[in-house]
Design a protein around this motif. Structure first.
Motif, PDB file in Angstrom:
ATOM      1  N   SER A  91       0.846  -1.193   0.000  1.00  0.00           N
ATOM      2  CA  SER A  91       0.000   0.000   0.000  1.00  0.00           C
ATOM      3  C   SER A  91       0.877   1.238   0.000  1.00  0.00           C
ATOM      4  O   SER A  91       2.092   1.180   0.242  1.00  0.00           O
ATOM      5  N   GLY A  92       0.268   2.381  -0.250  1.00  0.00           N
ATOM      6  CA  GLY A  92       1.013   3.628  -0.301  1.00  0.00           C
ATOM      7  C   GLY A  92       1.604   4.039   1.032  1.00  0.00           C
ATOM      8  O   GLY A  92       2.492   4.882   1.090  1.00  0.00           O
ATOM      9  N   ASP A  93       1.126   3.424   2.146  1.00  0.00           N
ATOM     10  CA  ASP A  93       1.625   3.779   3.471  1.00  0.00           C
ATOM     11  C   ASP A  93       2.952   3.097   3.800  1.00  0.00           C
ATOM     12  O   ASP A  93       3.585   3.436   4.795  1.00  0.00           O
ATOM     13  N   ASN A  94       3.344   2.144   3.010  1.00  0.00           N
ATOM     14  CA  ASN A  94       4.586   1.417   3.265  1.00  0.00           C
ATOM     15  C   ASN A  94       5.724   2.081   2.487  1.00  0.00           C
ATOM     16  O   ASN A  94       5.708   2.112   1.257  1.00  0.00           O
ATOM     17  N   ARG A  95       6.726   2.576   3.181  1.00  0.00           N
ATOM     18  CA  ARG A  95       7.818   3.276   2.504  1.00  0.00           C
ATOM     19  C   ARG A  95       8.620   2.341   1.596  1.00  0.00           C
ATOM     20  O   ARG A  95       9.334   2.791   0.704  1.00  0.00           O
ATOM     21  N   TYR A  96       8.510   1.034   1.812  1.00  0.00           N
ATOM     22  CA  TYR A  96       9.244   0.073   0.982  1.00  0.00           C
ATOM     23  C   TYR A  96       8.369  -0.557  -0.095  1.00  0.00           C
ATOM     24  O   TYR A  96       8.716  -1.595  -0.656  1.00  0.00           O
ATOM     25  N   LYS A  97       7.254   0.058  -0.408  1.00  0.00           N
ATOM     26  CA  LYS A  97       6.331  -0.474  -1.413  1.00  0.00           C
ATOM     27  C   LYS A  97       7.038  -0.748  -2.735  1.00  0.00           C
ATOM     28  O   LYS A  97       6.913  -1.834  -3.312  1.00  0.00           O
ATOM     29  N   SER A  98       7.787   0.225  -3.244  1.00  0.00           N
ATOM     30  CA  SER A  98       8.461   0.054  -4.541  1.00  0.00           C
ATOM     31  C   SER A  98       9.488  -1.064  -4.480  1.00  0.00           C
ATOM     32  O   SER A  98       9.654  -1.819  -5.441  1.00  0.00           O
ATOM     33  N   ASN A  99      10.198  -1.180  -3.341  1.00  0.00           N
ATOM     34  CA  ASN A  99      11.150  -2.266  -3.166  1.00  0.00           C
ATOM     35  C   ASN A  99      10.460  -3.617  -3.292  1.00  0.00           C
ATOM     36  O   ASN A  99      10.913  -4.521  -4.006  1.00  0.00           O
ATOM     37  N   LEU A 100       9.332  -3.761  -2.578  1.00  0.00           N
ATOM     38  CA  LEU A 100       8.624  -5.039  -2.560  1.00  0.00           C
ATOM     39  C   LEU A 100       8.112  -5.418  -3.936  1.00  0.00           C
ATOM     40  O   LEU A 100       8.200  -6.583  -4.347  1.00  0.00           O
ATOM     41  N   LEU A 101       7.589  -4.426  -4.661  1.00  0.00           N
ATOM     42  CA  LEU A 101       7.103  -4.704  -6.016  1.00  0.00           C
ATOM     43  C   LEU A 101       8.248  -5.169  -6.908  1.00  0.00           C
ATOM     44  O   LEU A 101       8.085  -6.068  -7.747  1.00  0.00           O
TER      45      LEU A 101
END
Length: 203
Positions: A91-101
């Motif tokens: 979700s957008g609240d996770n600062r590591y969202k792009s990393n995880l994707l």
């Protein structure tokens, strides 16, 4: 409970308008004989917030078809499984969202993107020098590296500003380690930076 998600990096699906669905992963493109609407419905439920048992219940009227699709998606690495709610993790609240994707490109049933991020979180990196490497320190902290150890006894000079973009004019004369450490504390509070301040004697 094991949550399952269709990896968003492999969207969108393509409706071929002839009763087939086109879908691609990192290795190849598949053309499946399947109704696009039904296939899309399954993918929509594979949102990281449901387990396979949940999906069986939600789509119980189409269980044989659903099971065959999920089997195909699993075998060809379109799905990621996790013990945590994956929808919240990306979700957008996770600062590591792009990393995880991004890590989903390499995840499998044994190791998911959350596992990879945790591995990185547990790593320690030593940087010998914080000139250009000050940017590397900031990047490593942004990736989620748990600890950064830095060694540099230099002070910031005006000539550094053309290429060492972490430093500002107001930082001139300050120690590179101190300014870099302050930036990481301000920008990436989950990472810690240990500064080596003493020179060791040569043997």
């Amino acid at each position: 409970m094991r949550y399952v998600i269709f990896k968003p990096i492999f969207l969108p699906l393509i409706d071929m308008d002839n009763g087939t669905v086109c879908i691609s992963n990192n290795e190849r493109t598949f053309t499946l004989d399947s109704n696009f609407g039904k296939f899309q419905k399954i993918v929509n439920v594979l949102d990281g917030n449901h387990s396979l048992n949940d999906i069986d219940e939600i789509m119980k009227d189409d269980n044989p078809y659903v099971n065959s699709v999920i089997k195909f998606l699993t075998e060809n690495n379109f799905l990621e499984f996790s013990d945590v709610d994956l929808r919240k993790k990306i979700s957008g609240d996770n600062r590591y969202k792009s990393n995880l994707l991004y890590y989903m490109n390499f995840s499998n049933q044994e190791k998911n993107s959350v596992d990879v991020q945790q591995i990185i979180r547990n790593k320690t990196v030593l940087l010998l020098g914080l000139g250009g490497a000050s940017l590397i320190a900031a990047t490593l902290a942004g990736m989620g590296i748990g600890e950064i150890i830095a060694l540099d006894f230099d002070k910031i000079d005006k000539s550094n500003l053309s290429r060492q973009f972490l430093f500002k004019e107001s930082d001139i004369g300050g120690k590179k380690v101190k300014v870099t450490e302050s930036f990481i504390k301000w920008n990436q509070s989950r990472s810690t930076m240990q500064v080596l301040r003493k020179k060791s004697r040569r043997c």
